[in-house]
Design a protein around this motif. Structure first.
Motif, PDB file in Angstrom:
ATOM      1  N   ARG A  12       4.704 -23.608  26.867  1.00 34.01           N
ATOM      2  CA  ARG A  12       3.389 -24.200  26.593  1.00 34.01           C
ATOM      3  C   ARG A  12       2.320 -23.498  27.447  1.00 34.01           C
ATOM      4  NH1 ARG A  12      -0.818 -26.384  29.012  1.00 34.01           N
ATOM      5  NH2 ARG A  12       0.525 -27.579  30.405  1.00 34.01           N
ATOM      6  N   GLN A  49       0.099 -19.816  27.003  1.00 33.22           N
ATOM      7  CA  GLN A  49      -1.366 -19.714  27.066  1.00 33.22           C
ATOM      8  C   GLN A  49      -1.823 -18.452  27.829  1.00 33.22           C
ATOM      9  OE1 GLN A  49      -1.774 -24.556  27.084  1.00 33.22           O
ATOM     10  NE2 GLN A  49      -3.144 -23.473  28.483  1.00 33.22           N
ATOM     11  N   PHE A  64       2.480 -27.418  22.275  1.00 32.33           N
ATOM     12  CA  PHE A  64       1.358 -28.337  22.041  1.00 32.33           C
ATOM     13  C   PHE A  64       1.228 -28.403  20.511  1.00 32.33           C
ATOM     14  CE2 PHE A  64      -3.465 -28.658  23.455  1.00 32.33           C
ATOM     15  CZ  PHE A  64      -3.572 -29.886  22.816  1.00 32.33           C
ATOM     16  N   SER A  78      -0.536 -29.719  18.241  1.00 34.53           N
ATOM     17  CA  SER A  78      -1.805 -29.619  17.521  1.00 34.53           C
ATOM     18  C   SER A  78      -2.332 -28.190  17.417  1.00 34.53           C
ATOM     19  CB  SER A  78      -2.868 -30.492  18.192  1.00 34.53           C
ATOM     20  OG  SER A  78      -2.476 -31.834  18.078  1.00 34.53           O
ATOM     21  N   VAL A  79      -1.713 -27.267  18.124  1.00 38.27           N
ATOM     22  CA  VAL A  79      -2.210 -25.885  18.117  1.00 38.27           C
ATOM     23  C   VAL A  79      -2.111 -25.272  16.718  1.00 38.27           C
ATOM     24  CG1 VAL A  79      -1.681 -23.536  18.948  1.00 38.27           C
ATOM     25  CG2 VAL A  79      -1.860 -25.427  20.565  1.00 38.27           C
ATOM     26  N   LEU A  93       2.643 -31.459  24.722  1.00 36.99           N
ATOM     27  CA  LEU A  93       1.320 -31.829  25.249  1.00 36.99           C
ATOM     28  C   LEU A  93       0.508 -32.548  24.169  1.00 36.99           C
ATOM     29  CD1 LEU A  93      -0.137 -31.177  27.982  1.00 36.99           C
ATOM     30  CD2 LEU A  93      -1.319 -29.357  26.778  1.00 36.99           C
ATOM     31  N   ARG A 136      -3.705 -34.268  23.611  1.00 45.13           N
ATOM     32  CA  ARG A 136      -4.986 -34.745  24.130  1.00 45.13           C
ATOM     33  C   ARG A 136      -5.066 -36.260  23.910  1.00 45.13           C
ATOM     34  NH1 ARG A 136      -8.608 -31.062  20.416  1.00 45.13           N
ATOM     35  NH2 ARG A 136      -6.803 -31.593  19.139  1.00 45.13           N
ATOM     36  N   CYS A 137      -6.133 -36.866  24.392  1.00 48.30           N
ATOM     37  CA  CYS A 137      -6.295 -38.314  24.206  1.00 48.30           C
ATOM     38  C   CYS A 137      -6.900 -38.589  22.841  1.00 48.30           C
ATOM     39  CB  CYS A 137      -7.197 -38.878  25.292  1.00 48.30           C
ATOM     40  SG  CYS A 137      -6.522 -38.670  26.916  1.00 48.30           S
ATOM     41  N   PHE A 144      -2.882 -35.820  28.391  1.00 53.90           N
ATOM     42  CA  PHE A 144      -3.701 -35.335  29.514  1.00 53.90           C
ATOM     43  C   PHE A 144      -5.182 -35.568  29.250  1.00 53.90           C
ATOM     44  CE2 PHE A 144      -5.939 -31.444  28.204  1.00 53.90           C
ATOM     45  CZ  PHE A 144      -5.362 -31.209  26.968  1.00 53.90           C
ATOM     46  N   PHE A 145      -5.929 -35.770  30.310  1.00 55.43           N
ATOM     47  CA  PHE A 145      -7.390 -35.714  30.229  1.00 55.43           C
ATOM     48  C   PHE A 145      -7.942 -35.275  31.573  1.00 55.43           C
ATOM     49  CE2 PHE A 145      -9.539 -39.411  32.274  1.00 55.43           C
ATOM     50  CZ  PHE A 145      -8.444 -40.188  32.628  1.00 55.43           C
ATOM     51  N   LYS A 188     -17.364 -31.425  29.409  1.00 59.88           N
ATOM     52  CA  LYS A 188     -16.518 -31.336  28.211  1.00 59.88           C
ATOM     53  C   LYS A 188     -16.613 -32.572  27.337  1.00 59.88           C
ATOM     54  CE  LYS A 188     -12.246 -30.184  29.220  1.00 59.88           C
ATOM     55  NZ  LYS A 188     -11.020 -30.063  30.033  1.00 59.88           N
ATOM     56  N   TYR A 189     -16.617 -33.737  27.969  1.00 59.41           N
ATOM     57  CA  TYR A 189     -16.524 -34.956  27.159  1.00 59.41           C
ATOM     58  C   TYR A 189     -17.875 -35.647  26.964  1.00 59.41           C
ATOM     59  CZ  TYR A 189     -11.670 -34.304  28.779  1.00 59.41           C
ATOM     60  OH  TYR A 189     -10.437 -33.795  29.092  1.00 59.41           O
ATOM     61  N   GLU A 193      -5.870 -33.676  34.320  1.00 53.57           N
ATOM     62  CA  GLU A 193      -6.252 -32.267  34.377  1.00 53.57           C
ATOM     63  C   GLU A 193      -7.370 -32.150  35.418  1.00 53.57           C
ATOM     64  OE1 GLU A 193      -8.064 -30.867  30.749  1.00 53.57           O
ATOM     65  OE2 GLU A 193      -8.208 -28.812  31.471  1.00 53.57           O
ATOM     66  N   THR A 234      -5.562 -27.499  38.269  1.00 56.17           N
ATOM     67  CA  THR A 234      -5.855 -26.706  37.073  1.00 56.17           C
ATOM     68  C   THR A 234      -6.476 -25.348  37.379  1.00 56.17           C
ATOM     69  OG1 THR A 234      -6.101 -28.751  35.856  1.00 56.17           O
ATOM     70  CG2 THR A 234      -7.103 -26.806  34.857  1.00 56.17           C
TER      71      THR A 234
HETATM   72  C1  LIG Z   1      -5.560 -27.197  31.231  1.00 53.98           C
HETATM   73  C2  LIG Z   1      -4.846 -26.918  29.954  1.00 53.98           C
HETATM   74  O1  LIG Z   1      -4.022 -26.054  29.911  1.00 53.98           O
HETATM   75  S1  LIG Z   1      -5.244 -27.845  28.615  1.00 53.98           S
HETATM   76  C3  LIG Z   1      -4.412 -27.109  27.267  1.00 53.98           C
HETATM   77  C4  LIG Z   1      -5.111 -25.885  26.795  1.00 53.98           C
HETATM   78  N1  LIG Z   1      -4.430 -25.425  25.643  1.00 53.98           N
HETATM   79  C5  LIG Z   1      -5.032 -25.088  24.521  1.00 53.98           C
HETATM   80  O2  LIG Z   1      -6.249 -25.110  24.393  1.00 53.98           O
HETATM   81  C6  LIG Z   1      -4.100 -24.738  23.415  1.00 53.98           C
HETATM   82  C7  LIG Z   1      -4.720 -23.883  22.333  1.00 53.98           C
HETATM   83  N2  LIG Z   1      -5.836 -24.570  21.738  1.00 53.98           N
HETATM   84  C8  LIG Z   1      -6.052 -24.662  20.395  1.00 53.98           C
HETATM   85  O3  LIG Z   1      -5.309 -24.155  19.576  1.00 53.98           O
HETATM   86  C9  LIG Z   1      -7.249 -25.412  19.974  1.00 53.98           C
HETATM   87  O4  LIG Z   1      -8.200 -25.428  21.036  1.00 53.98           O
HETATM   88  C10 LIG Z   1      -6.909 -26.900  19.575  1.00 53.98           C
HETATM   89  C11 LIG Z   1      -6.096 -26.868  18.286  1.00 53.98           C
HETATM   90  C12 LIG Z   1      -6.136 -27.613  20.668  1.00 53.98           C
HETATM   91  C13 LIG Z   1      -8.183 -27.691  19.360  1.00 53.98           C
HETATM   92  O5  LIG Z   1      -8.978 -26.954  18.485  1.00 53.98           O
HETATM   93  P1  LIG Z   1     -10.390 -27.473  17.936  1.00 53.98           P
HETATM   94  O6  LIG Z   1     -10.218 -28.807  17.317  1.00 53.98           O
HETATM   95  O7  LIG Z   1     -10.927 -26.359  17.131  1.00 53.98           O
HETATM   96  O8  LIG Z   1     -11.269 -27.760  19.253  1.00 53.98           O
HETATM   97  P2  LIG Z   1     -11.853 -26.710  20.291  1.00 53.98           P
HETATM   98  O9  LIG Z   1     -10.773 -25.891  20.866  1.00 53.98           O
HETATM   99  O10 LIG Z   1     -13.003 -25.971  19.696  1.00 53.98           O
HETATM  100  O11 LIG Z   1     -12.453 -27.683  21.411  1.00 53.98           O
HETATM  101  C14 LIG Z   1     -11.621 -28.541  22.110  1.00 53.98           C
HETATM  102  C15 LIG Z   1     -12.028 -29.981  21.891  1.00 53.98           C
HETATM  103  O12 LIG Z   1     -11.010 -30.829  22.470  1.00 53.98           O
HETATM  104  C16 LIG Z   1     -11.641 -31.739  23.361  1.00 53.98           C
HETATM  105  N3  LIG Z   1     -10.688 -32.082  24.385  1.00 53.98           N
HETATM  106  C17 LIG Z   1     -10.221 -31.273  25.362  1.00 53.98           C
HETATM  107  N4  LIG Z   1      -9.334 -31.926  26.094  1.00 53.98           N
HETATM  108  C18 LIG Z   1      -9.255 -33.165  25.599  1.00 53.98           C
HETATM  109  C19 LIG Z   1      -8.495 -34.293  25.950  1.00 53.98           C
HETATM  110  N5  LIG Z   1      -7.641 -34.235  26.979  1.00 53.98           N
HETATM  111  N6  LIG Z   1      -8.636 -35.427  25.226  1.00 53.98           N
HETATM  112  C20 LIG Z   1      -9.492 -35.457  24.169  1.00 53.98           C
HETATM  113  N7  LIG Z   1     -10.220 -34.410  23.795  1.00 53.98           N
HETATM  114  C21 LIG Z   1     -10.116 -33.274  24.494  1.00 53.98           C
HETATM  115  C22 LIG Z   1     -12.836 -30.962  23.872  1.00 53.98           C
HETATM  116  O13 LIG Z   1     -13.765 -31.805  24.478  1.00 53.98           O
HETATM  117  C23 LIG Z   1     -13.342 -30.326  22.603  1.00 53.98           C
HETATM  118  O14 LIG Z   1     -13.999 -31.317  21.852  1.00 53.98           O
HETATM  119  P3  LIG Z   1     -15.480 -31.077  21.203  1.00 53.98           P
HETATM  120  O15 LIG Z   1     -15.206 -30.186  20.031  1.00 53.98           O
HETATM  121  O16 LIG Z   1     -15.900 -32.433  20.840  1.00 53.98           O
HETATM  122  O17 LIG Z   1     -16.266 -30.402  22.262  1.00 53.98           O
END
Ligand SMILES: CC(=O)SCCNC(=O)CCNC(=O)[C@H](O)C(C)(C)COP(=O)(O)OP(=O)(O)OC[C@H]1O[C@@H](n2cnc3c(N)ncnc32)[C@H](O)[C@@H]1OP(=O)(O)O
Ligand SMILES: O=C(O)CCC(=O)C(=O)O
Length: 375
Positions: A14, A18, A48, A50-51, A74, A76-77, A96-97, A107-108, A138, A168
């Motif tokens: 995971r 990344q 994860f 949802s990726v 993994l 998100r909320c 995680f959040f 971010k939020y 996080e 982080t």
């Molecule tokens: C610290 C870490 O390692 S966290 C994990 C990081 N890993 C990744 O990002 C994995 C790869 N990511 C992806 O494939 C994509 O980002 C996805 C599928 C997860 C999400 O894609 P999208 O829906 O297109 O969203 P995008 O990446 O543009 O933005 C992330 C969104 O998630 C939201 N978000 C981030 N973390 C959280 C959380 N813990 N709970 C709820 N929402 C969250 C952000 O606020 C953002 O929302 P917004 O669009 O309202 O600003």
């Protein structure tokens, strides 16, 4: 110090994935997961869901392997992420959040309370659906400690199996980590997890220190791959645990093989000087070292290479001494007079100073030339 109990959650599949530019195929993830299970790692974080659709299929495929390790993913909320974890049939989900004011604001665009309410409602949803939950902060290392403790307290009251602390951005030092874990542990009702990044080069040290301070679940990646400068290295953490905590439940002899597998699949080349699995971890050139190693390897090897599935290697170069050269010549089956050995040594040093690497073939040329000039 009394031995402390720990478990490993390896996050190579995971957070390791990344690493910029890295993507594992399903088969590659399965191979890595199998090897982690063979080592005895308790939890494999498979991804994860949802990726992507493919990622979700892969996590299911890892669950279907029925490994001896538990499988985690993994989320998100947000409900779709929890539903995806449920679909995958994982044993554990990390909800995680980000808890730091910086992340909550940027971010939020919510308040702490709003974000905690959202997280708790997703925790309730997951627990009601039978999931075991790691309630994960996080950017915990840049979070107000009072808010962090509130989150962990309320999470534990609502059924979270674990509380998790992520450094982080890798901003912690070992002493800071020790202090914060001791503080959190004062009133924590469930086991604590730590997830350390390596931006200051302290990820493995912070992870080990967190365990000394009472953290139970330690997050690692093979070869320390991961976001930016990576995560705590599985191999470094496991060897430190073996040497300083007597942790003997893991089969360390598989570490070298696993490291090479992940190097191949990820394309991220392991530095020669990387502890435990780097090419140079058990290679010696210096004369003083080799002269002592011949008598007792413990003089310059903290632990035997065989413990991690590796082998000692002696090299020739600018820093070769006579004892080392004699030993290498004998091992390779050469018999040379004292004068010839002196001459060979001089030639080796001169060649190495001209940046020639002294391979076995090159050595045999030097020997042949030395012998012919003497006859
Ligand atoms: C610290 C870490 O390692 S966290 C994990 C990081 N890993 C990744 O990002 C994995 C790869 N990511 C992806 O494939 C994509 O980002 C996805 C599928 C997860 C999400 O894609 P999208 O829906 O297109 O969203 P995008 O990446 O543009 O933005 C992330 C969104 O998630 C939201 N978000 C981030 N973390 C959280 C959380 N813990 N709970 C709820 N929402 C969250 C952000 O606020 C953002 O929302 P917004 O669009 O309202 O600003
Ligand atoms: O705690 C987790 O499960 C994920 C957190 C993470 O990957 C991070 O903060 O770097």
């Amino acid at each position: 110090m009394k031995s402390f109990p720990i478990e490993i959650c390896d996050v190579t599949l995971r957070d390791g994935e990344q690493t910029p530019g890295v993507s594992f195929t399903c088969k590659e993830k399965q191979d890595i997961a199998q090897c982690l299970a063979d080592i005895g790692v308790e939890i494999v974080e498979a991804g994860f869901p949802s990726v992507s659709t493919e990622e979700k299929k892969t996590i299911k495929a890892i669950v279907d392997m029925e490994l001896s390790s538990r499988v985690c993913c993994l989320a998100r909320c947000v409900q779709p992420d929890i539903d995806a974890a449920l679909d995958c049939g994982v044993d554990l989900v990390s909800i995680f959040f980000a808890t730091s004011d910086l992340h909550i604001r940027v971010k939020y665009r919510k308040t702490r309370e709003e974000m905690l309410d959202t997280a708790l409602s997703m925790l309730d949803y997951a627990v009601d659906h039978g999931l075991s939950v790691r309630f994960s902060a996080e950017d915990a290392s840049r979070t107000d400690i009072g808010f962090l403790k509130q989150m962990y307290r309320e999470g534990a009251e609502r059924g979270a199996a674990y509380s998790s602390f992520a450094d982080t951005v890798g901003c912690m030092t070992p002493v800071m980590m020790y202090d914060v874990v001791r503080e959190i542990k004062k009133d924590l009702k469930n086991p604590l997890c730590v997830h350390c990044h390596n931006d200051l080069g302290f990820a493995s040290a912070n992870t080990f220190t967190a365990a000394q301070a009472g953290a139970f679940q330690l997050h690692t990646t093979v070869n320390g791959i991961g976001e930016r400068c990576g995560n705590a290295s599985l191999e470094e953490v496991l060897v430190a645990l073996r040497m300083h905590n007597g942790t003997d439940k893991y089969d360390l002899t598989e570490l070298t093989r696993l490291s090479k597998l992940v190097e191949q699949y990820s394309g991220v080349v392991v530095a020669k000087t990387k502890p435990v699995v780097g090419e140079h971890a058990f290679v010696h050139e210096s004369g003083i070292h080799i002269a002592a190693l011949i008598k007792d390897p413990q003089t310059y090897e903290y632990y035997p290479p065989e413990m991690v599935g590796a082998k000692q290697k002696l090299m020739l170069g600018k820093h070769t001494g006579r004892k080392g050269l004699e030993h290498i010549l004998t091992t390779l089956g050469y018999t040379c007079s004292n004068e010839q050995t002196d001459e060979i040594l001089e030639k080796i040093k001169a060649a190495a100073e001209a940046k020639q690497s002294i391979t076995t073939e090159y050595l045999s040329e030097i020997i042949a030339e030395t012998r012919s000039s003497a006859s």
